[in-house]
Design an enzyme around this catalytic site. Structure first.
Site, PDB file in Angstrom:
ATOM      1  N   LYS A   1      54.786  38.917  58.528  1.00 54.95           N
ATOM      2  CA  LYS A   1      53.255  38.617  58.973  1.00 54.95           C
ATOM      3  C   LYS A   1      52.646  39.122  60.082  1.00 54.95           C
ATOM      4  O   LYS A   1      52.448  40.323  60.033  1.00 54.95           O
ATOM      5  CB  LYS A   1      53.020  37.075  58.848  1.00 54.95           C
ATOM      6  CG  LYS A   1      54.415  36.352  57.962  1.00 54.95           C
ATOM      7  CD  LYS A   1      53.749  36.524  56.473  1.00 54.95           C
ATOM      8  CE  LYS A   1      54.747  35.835  55.507  1.00 54.95           C
ATOM      9  NZ  LYS A   1      55.282  34.829  55.562  1.00 54.95           N
TER      10      LYS A   1
ATOM     11  N   ARG B   1      76.021  47.567  61.123  1.00 52.87           N
ATOM     12  CA  ARG B   1      75.762  46.121  60.840  1.00 52.87           C
ATOM     13  C   ARG B   1      75.630  45.269  62.373  1.00 52.87           C
ATOM     14  O   ARG B   1      74.829  44.493  62.605  1.00 52.87           O
ATOM     15  CB  ARG B   1      76.874  45.260  60.021  1.00 52.87           C
ATOM     16  CG  ARG B   1      76.590  43.850  59.849  1.00 52.87           C
ATOM     17  CD  ARG B   1      77.262  43.193  58.684  1.00 52.87           C
ATOM     18  NE  ARG B   1      78.365  43.893  58.255  1.00 52.87           N
ATOM     19  CZ  ARG B   1      79.705  43.570  58.764  1.00 52.87           C
ATOM     20  NH1 ARG B   1      79.884  42.724  59.783  1.00 52.87           N
ATOM     21  NH2 ARG B   1      80.670  44.144  58.285  1.00 52.87           N
TER      22      ARG B   1
ATOM     23  N   TYR C   1      56.766  25.594  55.857  1.00 52.73           N
ATOM     24  CA  TYR C   1      57.017  26.737  54.721  1.00 52.73           C
ATOM     25  C   TYR C   1      57.776  26.190  53.543  1.00 52.73           C
ATOM     26  O   TYR C   1      58.926  25.848  53.826  1.00 52.73           O
ATOM     27  CB  TYR C   1      57.225  27.987  55.298  1.00 52.73           C
ATOM     28  CG  TYR C   1      57.590  29.280  54.495  1.00 52.73           C
ATOM     29  CD1 TYR C   1      56.449  30.049  54.087  1.00 52.73           C
ATOM     30  CD2 TYR C   1      58.743  29.721  54.150  1.00 52.73           C
ATOM     31  CE1 TYR C   1      56.352  30.998  53.347  1.00 52.73           C
ATOM     32  CE2 TYR C   1      58.793  30.881  53.430  1.00 52.73           C
ATOM     33  CZ  TYR C   1      57.697  31.459  52.694  1.00 52.73           C
ATOM     34  OH  TYR C   1      57.549  32.494  51.981  1.00 52.73           O
TER      35      TYR C   1
ATOM     36  N   ASP D   1      59.182  27.628  64.258  1.00 53.43           N
ATOM     37  CA  ASP D   1      58.627  28.656  63.288  1.00 53.43           C
ATOM     38  C   ASP D   1      57.173  29.045  63.893  1.00 53.43           C
ATOM     39  O   ASP D   1      56.056  28.146  63.838  1.00 53.43           O
ATOM     40  CB  ASP D   1      58.536  28.401  62.074  1.00 53.43           C
ATOM     41  CG  ASP D   1      58.228  29.487  61.102  1.00 53.43           C
ATOM     42  OD1 ASP D   1      57.635  30.371  61.564  1.00 53.43           O
ATOM     43  OD2 ASP D   1      58.445  29.529  59.801  1.00 53.43           O
TER      44      ASP D   1
HETATM   45  C1  LIG Z   1      56.447  33.927  55.128  1.00 54.43           C
HETATM   46  C2  LIG Z   1      57.117  32.621  56.228  1.00 54.43           C
HETATM   47  C3  LIG Z   1      58.208  32.549  56.114  1.00 54.43           C
HETATM   48  C4  LIG Z   1      59.290  33.315  55.388  1.00 54.43           C
HETATM   49  O1  LIG Z   1      59.148  34.707  55.935  1.00 54.43           O
HETATM   50  P1  LIG Z   1      60.024  35.906  54.738  1.00 54.43           P
HETATM   51  O2  LIG Z   1      59.616  36.854  55.546  1.00 54.43           O
HETATM   52  O3  LIG Z   1      59.149  35.736  53.532  1.00 54.43           O
HETATM   53  O4  LIG Z   1      61.425  35.383  54.357  1.00 54.43           O
HETATM   54  C5  LIG Z   1      58.848  31.568  57.004  1.00 54.43           C
HETATM   55  N1  LIG Z   1      57.865  30.639  57.794  1.00 54.43           N
HETATM   56  C6  LIG Z   1      56.526  31.091  57.633  1.00 54.43           C
HETATM   57  C7  LIG Z   1      55.418  30.222  58.465  1.00 54.43           C
HETATM   58  C8  LIG Z   1      55.870  32.025  56.813  1.00 54.43           C
HETATM   59  O5  LIG Z   1      54.736  32.184  56.789  1.00 54.43           O
END
Ligand SMILES: *Cc1c(COP(=O)(O)O)cnc(C)c1O
Length: 378
Positions: free
Chosen positions: A195, A46, A98, A170
């Site tokens: 992504k 971990r 998001y 983000d």
């Molecule tokens: C998909 C996404 C998230 C969340 O990510 P997960 O991997 O699904 O937990 C956060 N911010 C943005 C801009 C996203 O597109």
């Protein structure tokens, strides 16, 4: 060194025990110790895992960061960054983040005494007005989903710092290839590696990076204490993905720009949201702050029926949530990603029933345009 060289080499040292050129999946929970207090830097998985360490070294380097931490999902990376604020603190939160980020504030953090205001951060003056005595963080996403609004990261960072607050960005929609928030003054950059970083729609993960030693210490402490770590297998997958990040993003840029241009000329489309179009209100900022405009494009078809017709008639574009993979996806924000946002708020943000969002993949451009063209002419 250039971005592609870093992407391929940072963290990707041949394995010291075998010479394996690709970093192995260290599928172990613990490590043999030579004696009491004598070990090779790995005690329990971990806390540390060599596959994860390789990925953390890699993405940190891509963001120009000294420190990086890989989490089980984008949301757990965001949650870790929000553990930098405490009960009684106030956060200025972008009003079009998001949905999961909003939900985390609205349904969970608010019960732990964390105050927040939703602010249209496209105008830095709005951020200034929202800052209070107890504001400790500004949390932004740029460009936003699905209407591609930008926040001036340099301006927001200097403003926040003047008020003793940190900035978290983000950077999921851009990836470090197209935008490097830390270089613009941001304190912590977070990602959903699900992504573009992984890029192949086959792993869920998250990342946080910083240059601040104190922040890094806390992020690492949170990662180990809460345990929302990225698995060795997913670390391997993302490490494989980032090797081709630059070439994929170049193609996403090219295809995204061309698809946006095609849609902007199409008689059935009344509006296109893409920072690479000169008609985008923040095109100049996008040129200054980003290295490219990416593969995310949204467009207005005028009504729910028209949107449905497009969504049901595309053949190559797959109807699905998520984004950033090699394959093109199409979605309907109002009923999918933003269904939990109240109708009035959706209207205010421009998320109408006729809005369609595409994640433009890296297929042949002609095929993508032909597909959208035939779907729009139904
Ligand atoms: C998909 C996404 C998230 C969340 O990510 P997960 O991997 O699904 O937990 C956060 N911010 C943005 C801009 C996203 O597109």
């Amino acid at each position: 060194m250039g971005f592609s060289t870093i992407a391929i080499h940072a963290g990707n040292e041949p394995d010291p025990s075998t010479g394996s050129v690709s970093v192995p999946i260290y599928q172990t929970s613990t490590y043999a110790q030579e004696g009491l207090g004598k070990h090779k830097g790995y005690e329990y998985a971990r806390t540390q895992n060599p596959t994860r360490t390789a990925l953390e070294t890699n993405i940190a380097a891509l963001e120009g960061a000294k420190f990086g931490f890989a989490y089980a999902s984008g949301m757990s990376a965001i949650d870790a960054s929000l553990k930098l604020v405490k009960s009684g603190d106030h956060v200025v939160l972008g009003n079009n983040t998001y949905g999961g980020t909003f939900r985390l504030f609205d349904r969970i953090l608010s019960d732990y005494g964390i105050e927040f205001d939703l602010v249209d951060t496209t105008d830095v003056n709005n951020v200034e007005q929202a800052i209070r005595e107890n504001t400790k963080m500004v949390f932004v996403e740029t460009p936003t989903n699905p209407v591609m609004s930008l926040t001036d990261l340099e301006a927001v960072s200097s403003l926040a710092h003047a008020h003793g607050a940190i900035v978290v960005c983000d950077n999921t929609f851009m990836s470090p290839y197209l935008q490097q928030p830390l270089a613009l003054g941001v304190d912590v950059v977070v990602h959903s590696t699900t992504k573009y970083l992984n890029g192949h729609s086959d792993s869920v993960g998250g990342f946080a990076a910083t240059n601040d030693e104190q922040i890094a210490e806390w992020l690492g402490f949170v990662q180990n204490s809460i345990g929302a770590i990225l698995s060795p297998f997913d670390s391997f997958m993302v490490l494989r993905g980032t090797k081709t990040l630059a070439v994929r993003m170049d193609r996403h840029n090219e295809n995204g720009q061309a698809v946006a241009g095609f849609l902007a000329e199409h008689p059935k489309v009344s509006k296109v949201y893409y920072p690479g179009l000169v008609s985008h209100p923040q095109h100049e900022l996008a040129k200054r702050q980003q290295r490219g405009f990416g593969g995310m494009v949204s467009f207005e078809t005028g009504s729910l029926d028209s949107a449905k017709a497009v969504l049901e008639n595309v053949r190559l574009f797959t109807l699905a949530e998520s984004l950033g993979g090699v394959e093109s996806l199409i979605s309907h924000p109002a009923s999918m990603t933003h269904a939990s946002v109240p109708f009035e708020t959706r209207q205010k943000l421009g998320i109408t029933d006729g809005l369609v969002r595409v994640s433009v993949g890296i297929e042949d451009l002609e095929d993508l345009i032909n597909d959208l063209d035939q779907a729009l002419s139904r």
